[in-house]
Design a protein around this motif. Sequence first.
Motif, mmCIF file in Angstrom:
data_model
loop_
_atom_site.group_PDB
_atom_site.id
_atom_site.type_symbol
_atom_site.label_atom_id
_atom_site.label_comp_id
_atom_site.label_asym_id
_atom_site.label_seq_id
_atom_site.Cartn_x
_atom_site.Cartn_y
_atom_site.Cartn_z
ATOM 1 N N TRP A 189 0.859 -1.187 0.000
ATOM 2 C CA TRP A 189 0.000 0.000 0.000
ATOM 3 C C TRP A 189 0.891 1.231 0.000
ATOM 4 O O TRP A 189 1.929 1.249 0.673
ATOM 5 N N PRO A 210 0.717 5.777 -0.052
ATOM 6 C CA PRO A 210 -0.191 6.920 0.056
ATOM 7 C C PRO A 210 -0.677 7.357 -1.327
ATOM 8 O O PRO A 210 0.016 7.171 -2.330
ATOM 9 N N GLN A 211 -1.849 7.946 -1.326
ATOM 10 C CA GLN A 211 -2.459 8.372 -2.575
ATOM 11 C C GLN A 211 -1.541 9.288 -3.397
ATOM 12 O O GLN A 211 -1.517 9.228 -4.607
ATOM 13 N N THR A 212 -0.810 10.111 -2.689
ATOM 14 C CA THR A 212 0.023 11.094 -3.376
ATOM 15 C C THR A 212 1.420 10.562 -3.651
ATOM 16 O O THR A 212 2.277 11.290 -4.125
ATOM 17 N N GLN A 246 -5.227 1.729 -3.574
ATOM 18 C CA GLN A 246 -3.858 2.186 -3.333
ATOM 19 C C GLN A 246 -2.888 1.046 -3.038
ATOM 20 O O GLN A 246 -1.845 1.257 -2.439
ATOM 21 N N PRO A 291 5.440 12.963 -1.526
ATOM 22 C CA PRO A 291 5.535 14.432 -1.566
ATOM 23 C C PRO A 291 6.237 14.924 -0.311
ATOM 24 O O PRO A 291 5.991 14.394 0.766
ATOM 25 N N PRO A 292 7.111 15.891 -0.443
ATOM 26 C CA PRO A 292 7.856 16.352 0.731
ATOM 27 C C PRO A 292 6.909 16.869 1.809
ATOM 28 O O PRO A 292 5.879 17.467 1.504
ATOM 29 N N LYS A 318 6.979 15.896 10.496
ATOM 30 C CA LYS A 318 5.830 15.091 10.076
ATOM 31 C C LYS A 318 6.256 13.653 9.806
ATOM 32 O O LYS A 318 7.328 13.421 9.251
ATOM 33 N N GLU A 319 5.423 12.742 10.217
ATOM 34 C CA GLU A 319 5.724 11.342 9.937
ATOM 35 C C GLU A 319 4.655 10.749 9.035
ATOM 36 O O GLU A 319 3.468 10.991 9.213
ATOM 37 N N LEU A 320 5.135 9.990 8.093
ATOM 38 C CA LEU A 320 4.253 9.427 7.082
ATOM 39 C C LEU A 320 4.504 7.929 7.005
ATOM 40 O O LEU A 320 5.636 7.478 7.147
ATOM 41 N N ARG A 321 3.432 7.180 6.761
ATOM 42 C CA ARG A 321 3.640 5.789 6.387
ATOM 43 C C ARG A 321 3.805 5.812 4.870
ATOM 44 O O ARG A 321 2.858 6.042 4.129
ATOM 45 N N TRP A 377 2.935 0.402 3.287
ATOM 46 C CA TRP A 377 2.438 -0.579 4.252
ATOM 47 C C TRP A 377 2.553 -1.917 3.547
ATOM 48 O O TRP A 377 1.883 -2.154 2.549
ATOM 49 N N ASN A 381 5.771 -1.623 8.319
ATOM 50 C CA ASN A 381 5.598 -0.237 7.900
ATOM 51 C C ASN A 381 6.903 0.343 7.383
ATOM 52 O O ASN A 381 7.928 0.262 8.046
ATOM 53 N N LEU A 427 8.403 3.915 6.785
ATOM 54 C CA LEU A 427 8.040 5.241 7.266
ATOM 55 C C LEU A 427 8.897 6.321 6.626
ATOM 56 O O LEU A 427 9.974 6.057 6.097
ATOM 57 N N GLN A 431 10.006 10.357 7.803
ATOM 58 C CA GLN A 431 9.853 11.481 8.721
ATOM 59 C C GLN A 431 10.886 12.534 8.362
ATOM 60 O O GLN A 431 12.073 12.242 8.245
#
Lengths: 466, 446
Positions: B239, B241-243, B269, B292-293, B298-301, B304, B324, B326, B328
């Motif tokens: 999976w 993220p959409q972006t 996704q 995307p930056p 900020k933390e992003l998965r 997945w 995961n 990640l 950050q």
Amino acid sequence: MTGGQHGADDHRADDQGAGHADPDGAKAAEPSCPSCGETVYPGEVFCEECGHRLAGAPPPEPVESAAPGGAGAAPAPAGDPCRGCGGTPIDADGYCETCGMRQPAERDHVEVELPAPGGGNGSGPVAAAGASDRGRRYSRNEDALALAAHAAGVAAVVCDGVGSSQRPEDASRTAADTGAAELVALLGAGEDPEDATRTAALRAASAVAALSTSPGDAPSCTYVSAVTRGGSVTVGWIGDSRAYWLSADGAVDPGEDGTGEGGDEEPATDGSGPETAELSTGDMAELGPSRRLTEDDSWAAFMIAQGALTEAEAEEHPNAHVITAWLGADAGQVSPHVATFRPAGPGTLLVCSDGLWNYFPAARDLAALLAAGPAAPGPDEPAAATASDAANGAGGTATDPAPGPVPDPGHDPAADPLGVARTLVRHALDAGGRDNITVAVIPIPAPRSPHSSIHESIPHSTEQPR
Amino acid sequence: MSEQPQFTVKIDQNKFLPEGGREVHAIVSVEAGAEGGAMPAPASTKASEVIIIDTSGSMSYPDTKLRAAVAAAQVAVDTLRDGVEFAVISGSNTASMVYPRQGGLVTASPQTKDKAKRALSGLRASGGTAIGSWLRLADELFDDVQGGIRHAILLTDGKNQHETPEELDAVLFRCGGRFVCDCRGVGTDWEVAELRKIASALLGSVDIVADPAGLVADFQAMTEAAMGKSVADVALRVWTPQTARLRFVKQVMPSVEDLTGKRVESAPQAGDYPLGAWGAESRDYHICVEVPPGEIGKELRAAWVKLVVPGAPGEEAQVLATGNVLAQWTDDEAQSTRINPRVAHYTGQAELAVAIQEGLQARKDGDFDTATARLGRAVVLADEAGNEAITAMLRKVVDVVDPATGTVRLKRHVEKADEMALDTRSSKTVRTRKDETLTTPRPGER
């Protein structure tokens, strides 16, 4: 950790009472979600059950859209819960299943108000308030804050988890909760404030030490407490979290020029350093102009005390933030420093973690921030919208239900301690927010009047755990 | 599949990105071990095996090739667990059944194995090479079995001359995901790229057995590995993220295999990358996601990752393990500039495989400057990775003047078998030097 996230970090009140005393009358009426009927709390933007946007909830747009944190994220469609993109659902690990953003933890931004006796539900005066924020650099908030009313005054505890230890956020939470609860119990049992302060700190230390599961695992934190009783103020501390006295008349202690020690007047904390722990309870120092009330247990303080470095040099040094005493299983013998003061006039008792004082170390700086009142909301101003969301933290008092207003200018800490706490947090965020920031604000009325404002049935409130 | 092993997914990465950073790299280690660490004995696992032996005319020049192939196939038959469904095919211009004569699969037993071995000894070599037709017959045989492990062994000694590349591609497209096929080239007259393509499409391994005498041991190992598989049709579900954009998914251990193009959309996704069958073994994957930056802190998965057994249509996939990846953002350069050692290691080895293949191709094309430069680079990378097997093979193709700088000279005389071995095994990787030795035996890697 963006302004936008802060803005949206409404402190959820839905776990109200989880493990905390929740006095009668302190809880606001419980409305329900128009969509699913689940109980919702003032300030909640979305229903915790179904994610429905709640009518009358402050729209997050002004803050969120102003926040640089939205970069790259799609505009948030109304009614969707992700704080970053508005997507749904959020999975069990706390990540948005659309944009992947980790959702801010409840502890990321917390605000607490302690209602003054008799004014329990939001409209009345506030005895004390506090705010705690993750800051802009760390991924979680390892500070903890607890406010409580005891039989004849207020107790506040601020703890800062030691980043190099395991589970520092558990340590600080445990220490703050234990410390506040013990202070209330001990003072209620008639203990002298200094003895109560020392005993509560030691019990908090034991509770933190008990978190250790193995020799290599020692969750640790700093500790600072402040209690008011009658016309006196007693502070106790271990580590580098601080208490300040900020006089209402704007006078600043000459020693508080931001470059030196606490000045020539160190009546109560005489000799500074560990000796203060053995301080006699006899002579109470009178508090006049604004000044710091604590002496850090830190490498920097030690070097300054030794005359080896100036304050400026010490703060530049990589070791500046190394603390020399803490709570934790590996802390050895813990000796809380305790000092008592008697304010000569009205003012504000400020208790904070280094996330604030790193930027504003001198009492003069802090006094100036208070005098200036709330700054004009900046582009990443987190406090305004957060305020109403989070204000009803533990005490259940939604003092500020209107969306996003800034407290009236020309801050009067006595009238709006939460506004003061928020403002100070925001200044630290604006200055960089390198660390978690926690501030507790206790307005101190002019001497003699306090007795009239202290009654028996006093609410008890602490910051909510996650 | 009552004795399904325990799967674990482990992520190695440096999640910290500098301000404005977009590229997230992670090594996903998937390990399956039997509980207690013992080899599983998946006696109950349903499995079917098809052995495909090239019987084109060239197999009798020299005759040792056919005899070795027959002996190897007989050992493979012996290695089959009783109860496994199997068949043996011979291939030339067309494919024909060796055992059972009439087609279909037969349940392995001492009697049927004996009959199969006797049928094998009667094989004669004649005709051409049309590998697609052989695979098509194998696919038809597998059609009769529902589920379970489906594995084929393909042995050839020549180029696919008697059908067009398009015909072969069409068969590979049809067979992909239907069974796993390990491919072996015997002698030096076969095409490495061609066999690699077949193995890649069918999620199998490819190797050279230059000396026919080595076939027996190799076939036994392959068959044992196939018998050690306990879960068929595992997939890596990723999976994002959409972006975000998934740049690539590569297997990097035990060999480099780009899976990016094998994506099958499986959920919003998310896409599935088929991994074939698993036994008690571990494999590593390198995932790269472009995000995307984000704001500092900020933390992003970013991804997945789930190891799944996709269910039948309409059925929920069975999730075996998850992890995961990640991202950050930080302004602390000490954090953002740290490169995860395993990411670096496998990035180097993926480059190594490419350098070798490009270098050998350039050499074939007569572009000796490029060949020297690429193979020189390969020497450096192989050394850095501690890939001693590749280093040894490279030294049969080039004279190393300075291993540190990658200064090499092409050898004037190179054995064809050495060149083909280097090409074939260029994608074989080794684990990070600092990795602990494996705790689980990996049947495929003996």
